[in-house]
Motif scaffolding. Sequence first.
Motif, PDB file in Angstrom:
ATOM      1  N   LYS A 165      -5.814  -6.214  -4.295  1.00  0.00           N
ATOM      2  CA  LYS A 165      -4.508  -6.074  -3.620  1.00  0.00           C
ATOM      3  C   LYS A 165      -3.767  -7.405  -3.627  1.00  0.00           C
ATOM      4  CE  LYS A 165      -6.488  -2.608  -0.450  1.00  0.00           C
ATOM      5  NZ  LYS A 165      -6.841  -2.289   0.965  1.00  0.00           N
ATOM      6  N   THR A 219      -5.438  -3.819   8.840  1.00  0.00           N
ATOM      7  CA  THR A 219      -5.533  -5.240   8.485  1.00  0.00           C
ATOM      8  C   THR A 219      -4.947  -6.127   9.576  1.00  0.00           C
ATOM      9  OG1 THR A 219      -5.270  -4.508   6.198  1.00  0.00           O
ATOM     10  CG2 THR A 219      -5.124  -6.866   6.575  1.00  0.00           C
ATOM     11  N   SER A 224      -9.613   0.127   4.305  1.00  0.00           N
ATOM     12  CA  SER A 224     -11.003   0.225   3.804  1.00  0.00           C
ATOM     13  C   SER A 224     -11.704  -1.125   3.858  1.00  0.00           C
ATOM     14  CB  SER A 224     -10.974   0.725   2.363  1.00  0.00           C
ATOM     15  OG  SER A 224     -10.095  -0.086   1.594  1.00  0.00           O
ATOM     16  N   HIS A 225     -11.969  -1.620   5.056  1.00  0.00           N
ATOM     17  CA  HIS A 225     -12.746  -2.866   5.160  1.00  0.00           C
ATOM     18  C   HIS A 225     -14.145  -2.650   4.590  1.00  0.00           C
ATOM     19  CE1 HIS A 225      -9.859  -5.347   7.200  1.00  0.00           C
ATOM     20  NE2 HIS A 225      -9.637  -4.411   8.076  1.00  0.00           N
ATOM     21  N   LYS A 246       0.840  -5.836   2.719  1.00  0.00           N
ATOM     22  CA  LYS A 246       0.218  -5.717   4.055  1.00  0.00           C
ATOM     23  C   LYS A 246      -0.615  -6.951   4.359  1.00  0.00           C
ATOM     24  CE  LYS A 246      -4.188  -4.787   2.850  1.00  0.00           C
ATOM     25  NZ  LYS A 246      -5.413  -5.430   3.382  1.00  0.00           N
ATOM     26  N   ASN A 247      -1.132  -7.597   3.305  1.00  0.00           N
ATOM     27  CA  ASN A 247      -1.923  -8.817   3.516  1.00  0.00           C
ATOM     28  C   ASN A 247      -1.058  -9.953   4.059  1.00  0.00           C
ATOM     29  OD1 ASN A 247      -4.468  -7.821   2.756  1.00  0.00           O
ATOM     30  ND2 ASN A 247      -4.009  -8.148   0.580  1.00  0.00           N
ATOM     31  N   ASN A 301      -7.187 -11.853   6.208  1.00  0.00           N
ATOM     32  CA  ASN A 301      -5.781 -12.264   6.321  1.00  0.00           C
ATOM     33  C   ASN A 301      -5.386 -12.439   7.785  1.00  0.00           C
ATOM     34  OD1 ASN A 301      -4.412 -12.158   3.490  1.00  0.00           O
ATOM     35  ND2 ASN A 301      -5.752 -10.371   3.546  1.00  0.00           N
ATOM     36  N   ASP A 319      -3.094   0.960   5.996  1.00  0.00           N
ATOM     37  CA  ASP A 319      -3.724  -0.330   5.679  1.00  0.00           C
ATOM     38  C   ASP A 319      -3.094  -1.466   6.477  1.00  0.00           C
ATOM     39  OD1 ASP A 319      -4.797  -1.584   2.385  1.00  0.00           O
ATOM     40  OD2 ASP A 319      -5.619  -1.821   4.403  1.00  0.00           O
ATOM     41  N   SER A 371     -10.598  -8.382   9.139  1.00  0.00           N
ATOM     42  CA  SER A 371      -9.565  -8.826   8.199  1.00  0.00           C
ATOM     43  C   SER A 371      -9.553 -10.328   8.023  1.00  0.00           C
ATOM     44  CB  SER A 371      -8.176  -8.383   8.671  1.00  0.00           C
ATOM     45  OG  SER A 371      -7.177  -9.056   7.916  1.00  0.00           O
TER      46      SER A 371
HETATM   47  O1  LIG Z   1      -7.719  -4.586   2.346  1.00  0.00           O
HETATM   48  C1  LIG Z   1      -8.485  -4.686   3.289  1.00  0.00           C
HETATM   49  C2  LIG Z   1      -8.658  -3.585   4.268  1.00  0.00           C
HETATM   50  O2  LIG Z   1      -8.052  -2.394   3.825  1.00  0.00           O
HETATM   51  C3  LIG Z   1      -9.188  -5.970   3.548  1.00  0.00           C
HETATM   52  O3  LIG Z   1      -8.279  -6.774   4.264  1.00  0.00           O
HETATM   53  P1  LIG Z   1      -8.554  -8.354   4.310  1.00  0.00           P
HETATM   54  O4  LIG Z   1      -8.472  -8.855   2.865  1.00  0.00           O
HETATM   55  O5  LIG Z   1      -7.463  -8.914   5.200  1.00  0.00           O
HETATM   56  O6  LIG Z   1      -9.920  -8.539   4.873  1.00  0.00           O
END
Ligand SMILES: O=C(CO)COP(=O)(O)O
Length: 322
Positions: free
Chosen positions: A100, A236, A129-130, A179-180, A244, A232, A242
């Motif tokens: 992503k 996040t 989806s962590h 989203k990040n 990010n 997402d 997360s």
């Molecule tokens: O894309 C992700 C969750 O869907 C992971 O997010 P992070 O990269 O912020 O950990």
Amino acid sequence: MKFGILGAGSWGCAFANLLVENGHDVLVWARRKEVVDEINNYSKNSYLPNVKLNFKATNDLNEIIEFSEFLVIAIPVQFIRDVIKNIKVWNIKGILNLSKGIENKTLKRVSEIIEEFTNTPYSILSGPSHAEEVANKIPTAVTVSGSNAKLFQSLISNDYFRVYTSEDITGVEIAGALKNVMAIAAGILDGLGGWDNSKAALMTRALHEMIKFGKIFGADEKTFFGLPGVGDLMVTCNSSHSRNRMFGELIAKGTTLNELIKNNKMIAEGIYTVKAVVEIAKKKNIEMPIANEVYEILYNNKNPKYSMVELMRRPLKKEWLI
Ligand SMILES: O=C(CO)COP(=O)(O)O
Ligand SMILES: NC(=O)C1=CN([C@@H]2O[C@H](COP(=O)(O)OP(=O)(O)OC[C@H]3O[C@@H](n4cnc5c(N)ncnc54)[C@H](OP(=O)(O)O)[C@@H]3O)[C@@H](O)[C@H]2O)C=CC1
């Protein structure tokens, strides 16, 4: 089916386990020999602690290509090009991208990077989806879009990992990338002391900013109200998993960007994607207020608290409110 996975980070490894669980043959490419050895000798990887890894790894790219019917990409976006440029023959049936982000040096999405090297059918899987939760079989739902969407839906779905399909490759890619960036801003508010009202307003505006950006590239607005977008974005911006969000929180508490990069092997894609977003916004002459503030805080040392307070006080343009 035979899946080769490029990338032995947390998501590459969690996804590999899931494919093995679904009865597929899996081989993972890791950049470093020590990671290959750790996986092959001890069935573990520091990116996904306390998870038994049920697959083998190699750092031989040719071996992966010879092995694979389908190639999964799980390498942080800024590093994809340097890996795939070494693939000489793309004799595979399809590509599934899990990464992503937007490539800084070319402003390209992953589909556009891949297109430079091969016309192999491309799909992307994205959504809340962590890896840590997927690895522990916590129910998860994602979207897949692209040439083999229906096939990947049948090969990847199981009782804890639900895969839905979309026609909007561009929207899914842009939603996952942006989203990040927004989660870094959300993390800053956490670091300022858990400003929940502000965070809710920020996430609302973030969704609009993502939609506005996506529309430049012909993305379908509907995509942003589904799993790849708001789904997402929520996970996040709010999850302790997360990277990010965590980077934003630590920046607000005084850690510098260089310290974060030096002290964390894991990658927060948003710190790189924000540069591409700001550059694209300038070229396209569109306002991206949240992305701009994240960029100023990360790269021009703007004060996080002042920046966020000023941003939240800025009079909302009608378009920002849902
Ligand atoms: O894309 C992700 C969750 O869907 C992971 O997010 P992070 O990269 O912020 O950990
Ligand atoms: N983790 C998650 O929960 C999720 C991640 N994603 C996405 O998956 C993609 C992969 O990230 P993720 O699995 O999280 O990775 P991690 O952050 O868990 O690990 C970092 C990975 O990047 C690799 N890496 C670091 N520097 C380089 C380099 N210069 N060249 C090549 N590889 C390098 C590391 O390899 P090495 O060990 O050799 O340094 C390691 O495999 C990202 O786009 C991410 O947004 C999507 C959904 C969930």
